[in-house]
Design an enzyme around this catalytic site. Structure first.
Site, PDB file in Angstrom:
ATOM      1  N   TYR A  71       0.853  -1.323   0.037  1.00  0.00           N
ATOM      2  CA  TYR A  71      -0.010  -0.042  -0.137  1.00  0.00           C
ATOM      3  C   TYR A  71       0.811   1.340   0.183  1.00  0.00           C
ATOM      4  O   TYR A  71       0.596   2.225  -0.731  1.00  0.00           O
ATOM      5  CB  TYR A  71      -0.990  -0.052   1.256  1.00  0.00           C
ATOM      6  CG  TYR A  71      -2.015   1.173   1.003  1.00  0.00           C
ATOM      7  CD1 TYR A  71      -3.235   0.909   0.600  1.00  0.00           C
ATOM      8  CD2 TYR A  71      -1.684   2.437   1.511  1.00  0.00           C
ATOM      9  CE1 TYR A  71      -4.224   1.822   0.483  1.00  0.00           C
ATOM     10  CE2 TYR A  71      -2.590   3.427   1.577  1.00  0.00           C
ATOM     11  CZ  TYR A  71      -4.000   3.174   0.961  1.00  0.00           C
ATOM     12  OH  TYR A  71      -4.810   4.075   0.677  1.00  0.00           O
ATOM     13  N   PHE A 123      -9.241  19.097 -25.419  1.00  0.00           N
ATOM     14  CA  PHE A 123      -9.419  17.582 -25.397  1.00  0.00           C
ATOM     15  C   PHE A 123     -10.658  17.418 -24.378  1.00  0.00           C
ATOM     16  O   PHE A 123     -10.807  18.214 -23.391  1.00  0.00           O
ATOM     17  CB  PHE A 123      -8.131  16.894 -25.121  1.00  0.00           C
ATOM     18  CG  PHE A 123      -8.421  15.294 -25.290  1.00  0.00           C
ATOM     19  CD1 PHE A 123      -8.592  14.813 -26.195  1.00  0.00           C
ATOM     20  CD2 PHE A 123      -8.628  14.751 -23.702  1.00  0.00           C
ATOM     21  CE1 PHE A 123      -8.928  13.312 -26.141  1.00  0.00           C
ATOM     22  CE2 PHE A 123      -8.883  13.333 -23.765  1.00  0.00           C
ATOM     23  CZ  PHE A 123      -9.070  12.632 -24.870  1.00  0.00           C
ATOM     24  N   THR A 124     -11.354  16.521 -24.694  1.00  0.00           N
ATOM     25  CA  THR A 124     -12.507  16.351 -24.039  1.00  0.00           C
ATOM     26  C   THR A 124     -12.525  16.316 -22.595  1.00  0.00           C
ATOM     27  O   THR A 124     -13.281  17.144 -21.723  1.00  0.00           O
ATOM     28  CB  THR A 124     -13.167  14.854 -24.612  1.00  0.00           C
ATOM     29  OG1 THR A 124     -12.384  13.920 -24.357  1.00  0.00           O
ATOM     30  CG2 THR A 124     -13.885  15.024 -25.771  1.00  0.00           C
ATOM     31  N   ASP A 214       0.274  17.990 -22.301  1.00  0.00           N
ATOM     32  CA  ASP A 214      -0.339  16.676 -22.088  1.00  0.00           C
ATOM     33  C   ASP A 214       0.690  15.820 -23.081  1.00  0.00           C
ATOM     34  O   ASP A 214       0.550  16.122 -24.339  1.00  0.00           O
ATOM     35  CB  ASP A 214      -1.507  17.090 -22.882  1.00  0.00           C
ATOM     36  CG  ASP A 214      -2.373  15.824 -23.046  1.00  0.00           C
ATOM     37  OD1 ASP A 214      -1.884  14.832 -22.847  1.00  0.00           O
ATOM     38  OD2 ASP A 214      -3.778  15.719 -23.014  1.00  0.00           O
ATOM     39  N   LYS A 257      -1.519   5.627 -23.457  1.00  0.00           N
ATOM     40  CA  LYS A 257      -1.314   5.688 -25.081  1.00  0.00           C
ATOM     41  C   LYS A 257       0.066   5.372 -25.301  1.00  0.00           C
ATOM     42  O   LYS A 257       0.541   4.231 -25.456  1.00  0.00           O
ATOM     43  CB  LYS A 257      -1.541   7.423 -25.387  1.00  0.00           C
ATOM     44  CG  LYS A 257      -2.734   8.068 -24.817  1.00  0.00           C
ATOM     45  CD  LYS A 257      -4.230   7.461 -25.237  1.00  0.00           C
ATOM     46  CE  LYS A 257      -5.309   7.919 -24.363  1.00  0.00           C
ATOM     47  NZ  LYS A 257      -5.489   9.226 -24.093  1.00  0.00           N
ATOM     48  N   ARG A 381     -15.807  12.358 -33.726  1.00  0.00           N
ATOM     49  CA  ARG A 381     -15.026  13.643 -33.260  1.00  0.00           C
ATOM     50  C   ARG A 381     -15.559  14.692 -34.023  1.00  0.00           C
ATOM     51  O   ARG A 381     -14.863  15.256 -35.074  1.00  0.00           O
ATOM     52  CB  ARG A 381     -13.487  13.159 -33.530  1.00  0.00           C
ATOM     53  CG  ARG A 381     -12.752  12.259 -32.611  1.00  0.00           C
ATOM     54  CD  ARG A 381     -12.929  13.009 -31.100  1.00  0.00           C
ATOM     55  NE  ARG A 381     -12.214  12.185 -29.979  1.00  0.00           N
ATOM     56  CZ  ARG A 381     -12.875  11.646 -29.160  1.00  0.00           C
ATOM     57  NH1 ARG A 381     -14.233  11.747 -29.060  1.00  0.00           N
ATOM     58  NH2 ARG A 381     -12.564  11.158 -28.198  1.00  0.00           N
ATOM     59  N   PHE A 449     -20.823  12.430 -25.919  1.00  0.00           N
ATOM     60  CA  PHE A 449     -20.586  11.402 -26.761  1.00  0.00           C
ATOM     61  C   PHE A 449     -20.567   9.938 -26.280  1.00  0.00           C
ATOM     62  O   PHE A 449     -20.843   8.941 -27.208  1.00  0.00           O
ATOM     63  CB  PHE A 449     -19.342  11.701 -27.586  1.00  0.00           C
ATOM     64  CG  PHE A 449     -18.233  11.947 -26.727  1.00  0.00           C
ATOM     65  CD1 PHE A 449     -18.120  13.192 -26.093  1.00  0.00           C
ATOM     66  CD2 PHE A 449     -17.322  10.779 -26.554  1.00  0.00           C
ATOM     67  CE1 PHE A 449     -16.921  13.281 -25.257  1.00  0.00           C
ATOM     68  CE2 PHE A 449     -16.243  11.100 -25.690  1.00  0.00           C
ATOM     69  CZ  PHE A 449     -15.805  12.149 -25.064  1.00  0.00           C
TER      70      PHE A 449
HETATM   71  C1  LIG Z   1      -6.484   9.888 -23.500  1.00  0.00           C
HETATM   72  C2  LIG Z   1      -6.121  11.279 -23.107  1.00  0.00           C
HETATM   73  C3  LIG Z   1      -6.402  12.022 -22.085  1.00  0.00           C
HETATM   74  C4  LIG Z   1      -7.109  11.308 -20.861  1.00  0.00           C
HETATM   75  O1  LIG Z   1      -6.357  10.082 -20.495  1.00  0.00           O
HETATM   76  P1  LIG Z   1      -7.215   9.035 -19.988  1.00  0.00           P
HETATM   77  O2  LIG Z   1      -6.010   8.103 -19.526  1.00  0.00           O
HETATM   78  O3  LIG Z   1      -8.119   8.616 -21.063  1.00  0.00           O
HETATM   79  O4  LIG Z   1      -8.073   9.445 -18.645  1.00  0.00           O
HETATM   80  C5  LIG Z   1      -5.846  13.254 -21.955  1.00  0.00           C
HETATM   81  N1  LIG Z   1      -5.248  13.751 -23.217  1.00  0.00           N
HETATM   82  C6  LIG Z   1      -5.330  13.455 -24.129  1.00  0.00           C
HETATM   83  C7  LIG Z   1      -4.529  13.977 -25.466  1.00  0.00           C
HETATM   84  C8  LIG Z   1      -5.554  12.035 -24.503  1.00  0.00           C
HETATM   85  O5  LIG Z   1      -5.314  11.420 -25.590  1.00  0.00           O
END
Ligand SMILES: *Cc1c(COP(=O)(O)O)cnc(C)c1O
Length: 478
Positions: A71, A123-124, A214, A257, A381, A449
């Site tokens: 932990y 970004f969303t 990001d 990613k 998108r 979405f």
């Molecule tokens: C996927 C993504 C996020 C958010 O990350 P999650 O792991 O899905 O929460 C933020 N910014 C970009 C550019 C992304 O592609």
């Protein structure tokens, strides 16, 4: 089209099956014409996202076994911390369950009601957290990013004049940070150049505004810099990544990613005070500051994934695979966002279905049609993803109306991409005649979405070829 054979071979396979046409018709109806609501076993080739859908290496799986599940003070955390420090160069690393966990913590630390956050396209989840904390997002990406046909190699660049105008308008003290994506997801994985990032650093330094990266696809961005930017061709992807981060004050990372993981992320910053503040919040929202919502084995997988991600042969194969699909579509005359980005091929739904009004969601419509054709799942998108303006309540109309075909890393072979290319070419032809799209039957309040449901707008034209479903069915039956 260069296509180097993959620098890996397949050790474990996961069977997939092709749903029949009748199964696909039933499934899309049940899903309310929203491919986000399909069950994955109803999908043949799943290009919904490249997030968390990567194939891990045998080294990553082996790491999972030795993950330390303590932990407090997990040794897997310290290996993750060391990997982030070594390859991204930030001193303070705060683990989170995935990228939006980092965005939540960062926004709570820095964004206040009345804050303005400029960025190279929204970004969303990033914008959602900024808005939930009372801030407003300002798009300062170069205008060519909104032009699907512009061939400029760095369509992710920040429009520095627009940023400067914003700083003068709202005042530097209302801007807690500039949010820089590399690559820009919503523009189809378009990179930012080192020259632009450097100039951005100089401009923001004059005004004492921090820059937050990001970093979800920063390795892919580094590859584009190496390939296309003068002076960087002789540098390794790892060196370029490090230099990009050196120009920023911190980063939010979705390890789902670039890092070939199925889950995970981190927030990293240079400022010790901000790090302290973030650690206090991570305990509330994610978990202790040495696991942040990840299992020890996940942290181990991310740490190893980071090392693999900067290997030149891995990143080359990754980008070339995406480019291969894009080139096949370009050769067939399908309108796509150019140049092809790092993680996805984006179909220009507005150009493919010029007669469908934006408020009838051409991209949502095209995504449903593509699924019906071959069981391939892309993602909308466009207007649906962009949501409503919080002030006016109207649908936002981003200039890009896209179906994004995101390619998971190390998952599909070239034959799968050929199936996708053939299906897109066929569907784009069928959809040319379509005049109506979809309308909401259920619209969620945030990130609509994901869970929205739709119905086809009834056919009304004289030839009876209206609505995606009608057109596609007619074309296939006739
Ligand atoms: C996927 C993504 C996020 C958010 O990350 P999650 O792991 O899905 O929460 C933020 N910014 C970009 C550019 C992304 O592609």
């Amino acid at each position: 089209m260069p296509y180097t054979a993959e620098p890996w071979r397949i050790k474990v396979v996961e069977p997939i099956r092709i749903p029949t046409r009748e199964e696909r018709e039933r499934a899309i109806l049940t899903a309310g014409y929203n491919v986000s609501l399909l069950r994955s076993d109803e999908v043949y080739i799943d290009l919904y996202t490249d997030s968390g859908t990567n194939a891990m290496s045998d080294r990553q799986w082996a790491g999972m076994m030795i993950g330390d599940e303590a932990y407090a003070g997990s040794s897997s955390f310290y290996r993750l911390e060391a990997a982030v420090q070594r390859y991204y160069g930030y001193p303070h690393v705060i683990p989170v369950h995935q990228g939006r966990g980092a965005e939540n913590i960062l926004s709570r630390c820095l964004v206040r009601p009345g804050s303005h956050i400029p960025g190279n396209m929204y970004f969303t989840t990033t914008r959602a957290h900024q808005e939930l904390n009372g801030g407003s997002f300002h798009d300062v990406i170069v205008s060519r990013a909104h032009d699907p046909s512009s061939e400029h190699p760095f369509k992710g660049d920040v429009d520095l004049d627009a940023l400067e105008r914003l700083i003068h308008k709202v005042g530097a003290d209302t801007i807690p940070y500039v949010s820089v994506a590399a690559t820009v997801n919503m523009a189809g994985g378009q990179p930012i150049s080192m020259a632009n990032l450097t100039a951005l650093r100089e401009l923001t330094a004059q005004h004492r505004i921090p820059v937050i990266l990001d970093a979800a696809r920063a390795v892919e961005n580094a590859w584009f810099i190496q390939q296309h930017e003068p002076d960087w061709g002789e540098h390794s992807v790892a060196e370029i990544l490090w230099q990009m981060c050196a120009l920023t004050d911190g980063a939010c990372m979705s390890a789902k990613k670039d890092s070939y993981a199925n889950i995970g992320g981190w927030l990293a910053v240079r400022d010790p005070g901000l790090a302290e503040q973030a650690r206090n919040l991570v305990v509330v929202y994610e978990g202790l500051h040495t696991y942040g919502g990840m299992a020890g084995r996940d942290m181990e997988a991310v740490a190893r994934g980071i090392e693999e991600s900067v290997q030149e042969d891995n990143i080359r194969a990754r980008i070339q695979q995406v480019a291969y699909l894009g080139e096949r579509l370009i050769q067939a005359g399908v309108p796509v966002v150019r140049p092809i980005g790092g993680h996805a091929v984006c179909l220009d739904a507005a150009a493919i279905m010029p007669a469908v009004p934006r408020d009838q969601f051409p991209a949502q419509t095209l995504a449903a049609a593509l699924y019906l054709d071959s069981g391939t799942r892309g993602a909308e998108r466009g207007v649906v993803s962009a949501g409503r303006d919080p002030v006016t309540g109207e649908n936002r109309h981003p200039r890009l109306e896209l179906v994004r075909l995101a390619i998971p890393r190390r998952v599909y072979t070239r034959s799968h991409l050929d199936v996708v290319a053939d299906s897109v070419i066929r569907t784009a032809q069928h959809c040319q005649a379509v005049t109506t799209g979809l309308s909401f039957t259920h619209e969620p309040a945030t990130l609509r979405f994901f869970q929205a449901r739709f119905a086809p707008v009834p056919a009304g034209s004289a030839d009876g070829v209206s609505g995606p479903y009608t057109a596609l069915t007619a074309a296939q039956k006739g």
